[in-house]
Scaffold this active site. Sequence first.
Site, PDB file in Angstrom:
ATOM      1  CB  THR A  98      -0.914   0.010   1.249  1.00 12.16           C
ATOM      2  OG1 THR A  98      -1.824  -1.073   1.137  1.00 12.16           O
ATOM      3  CG2 THR A  98      -1.676   1.307   1.365  1.00 12.16           C
ATOM      4  CB  THR A 123       5.378   9.620   9.378  1.00 12.64           C
ATOM      5  OG1 THR A 123       5.737   9.480  10.752  1.00 12.64           O
ATOM      6  CG2 THR A 123       6.167   8.584   8.585  1.00 12.64           C
ATOM      7  CD  GLU A 125       6.714   6.279  13.403  1.00 12.55           C
ATOM      8  OE1 GLU A 125       7.115   5.169  13.023  1.00 12.55           O
ATOM      9  OE2 GLU A 125       5.766   6.429  14.182  1.00 12.55           O
ATOM     10  CE  LYS A 153       3.604   7.646   5.199  1.00 12.19           C
ATOM     11  NZ  LYS A 153       2.311   7.875   4.474  1.00 12.19           N
ATOM     12  CG  ASN A 178       3.333  10.293  17.543  1.00 14.72           C
ATOM     13  OD1 ASN A 178       4.467  10.409  17.101  1.00 14.72           O
ATOM     14  ND2 ASN A 178       2.839   9.141  17.957  1.00 14.72           N
ATOM     15  N   PRO A 204      -1.768  -0.838  28.574  1.00  9.10           N
ATOM     16  CG  PRO A 204      -1.865  -1.808  26.442  1.00  9.10           C
ATOM     17  CD  PRO A 204      -2.647  -0.967  27.394  1.00  9.10           C
ATOM     18  NE  ARG A 213       6.703   7.549  19.092  1.00 10.70           N
ATOM     19  CZ  ARG A 213       7.810   6.896  19.452  1.00 10.70           C
ATOM     20  NH1 ARG A 213       8.784   7.524  20.088  1.00 10.70           N
ATOM     21  NH2 ARG A 213       7.957   5.615  19.161  1.00 10.70           N
ATOM     22  NE  ARG A 272       5.408   0.120  18.641  1.00  7.27           N
ATOM     23  CZ  ARG A 272       4.797   1.274  18.368  1.00  7.27           C
ATOM     24  NH1 ARG A 272       5.481   2.349  18.040  1.00  7.27           N
ATOM     25  NH2 ARG A 272       3.485   1.361  18.424  1.00  7.27           N
ATOM     26  N   GLY A 274      12.435  -2.918  18.453  1.00  2.00           N
ATOM     27  CA  GLY A 274      13.070  -1.796  17.721  1.00  2.00           C
ATOM     28  C   GLY A 274      12.462  -0.442  18.054  1.00  2.00           C
TER      29      GLY A 274
END
Length: 336
Positions: A98, A123, A125, A153, A178, A204, A213, A272, A274
């Site tokens: 996508t 983004t 990121e 991205k 974000n 969590p 962020r 998470r 990485g």
Amino acid sequence: MRILVTGGAGFIGANYIHYMLEKYEDVEIVNLDNLTYAGNLENLKEWEGDKRYKFIKGDICDENDVSRAMEGADVVAHFAAESHVDRSILGPAAFIETNIVGTQVLLDAALKANVKRFHHVSTDEVFGSLGPNEPKFNEDTPYDPRSPYSASKASSDHVVRAYHHTYGLPITISNCSNNYGPYQFPEKLIPLFVTNLVEGKKVPLYGDGMNIRDWLHVLDHAEAIDVIIRNGKEGETYCVGGNSEKTNKEITYKILEIMGKDEESIRQVEDRKGHDRRYAIDASKIKKELGWEPKYSFEDGLKETVEWFLNNKDWWQKIKSGDYQKYYEKQYGGKL
Ligand code: NAD
Ligand code: DAU
């Protein structure tokens, strides 16, 4: 102005469509979205039947769907993507398809249709991860993506720039931090935590909770995109951020406080894979050149957002139960 919005049934695309149709009378929107798990037409139900808004169910990777949607478009605002980092760790393939192939199919169609502007929503990121004292990301920061999501991205940004340099397609790119706000899918930090707390579940928190962020209200992002499309220079990239760096722990405690809960509701979970430590955006270029800066303070924006989720339980409960996916069938009868 006719704008083809891709991914308009998702979080940021839907907020952008609301923003544009409310602000301008002379704007027409075509929303091309294939309604993945993240697409929800209920996000836009007040525009159904409005002459200025049309929905097309279709895939950005499919040339026929894209050329149908591109007809008569002056501008493309490209939001459609697989957007969730954790899902990209579990299954990268859809992200490559996508985010990279879909973007290239759209670029080809935009070139054929001679659009006046192709705006690619990207983004922060793509720039990788910052240490605590490193300077914020800006438009000259080298790319260093580290998750399958951010790598896809980053690739799409390069392909978009290549269409500008090679074929002269009039593009702009925004790399944004974000977002939070209404209609955000309850898999992302803020809506997941708020809705879990309403349901009496724990939240969590990954690892030590000290990842940072830079938070921006989604309507500030919508405004930035509008400003870039109208006044941004062809071929340019603009970094968009909220000037609001927070650790995940700070956000969690703020949400607990607003909702009258305590730290008993936190469940510290495995980190998470990485996990990028810190993102932060230096948005001085867009401020200096285009006069844009965020209007929301994080404190007010977060309170408003929590209230939105408390007042729209029906919206997110249908998502959590899976019923939201029946809306398209019911309203549109699968005809589009
Ligand atoms: P989202 O996951 O909420 O929505 C994505 C939308 O794209 C959904 O409606 C989905 O159905 C649609 N879509 C997915 N694959 C498609 C395909 N093949 N064809 C047509 N439609 C398809 O995402 P979001 O959070 O609204 O993000 C929108 C864009 O903004 C993305 O490109 C993302 O990378 C970028 N971005 C997001 C953030 C953030 O904080 N959420 C920040 C910066 C940039
Ligand atoms: O920086 C922009 C990016 O922000 C966008 O490009 C992405 O599309 C968007 O999903 C978002 O990515 P993040 O990974 O930063 O967002 P997420 O809400 O998933 O996580 C925010 C932080 O909270 C991150 O450090 C991981 C942490 N987290 C997240 C979840 C879902 C938790 O601690 N627990 C959770 O359950």
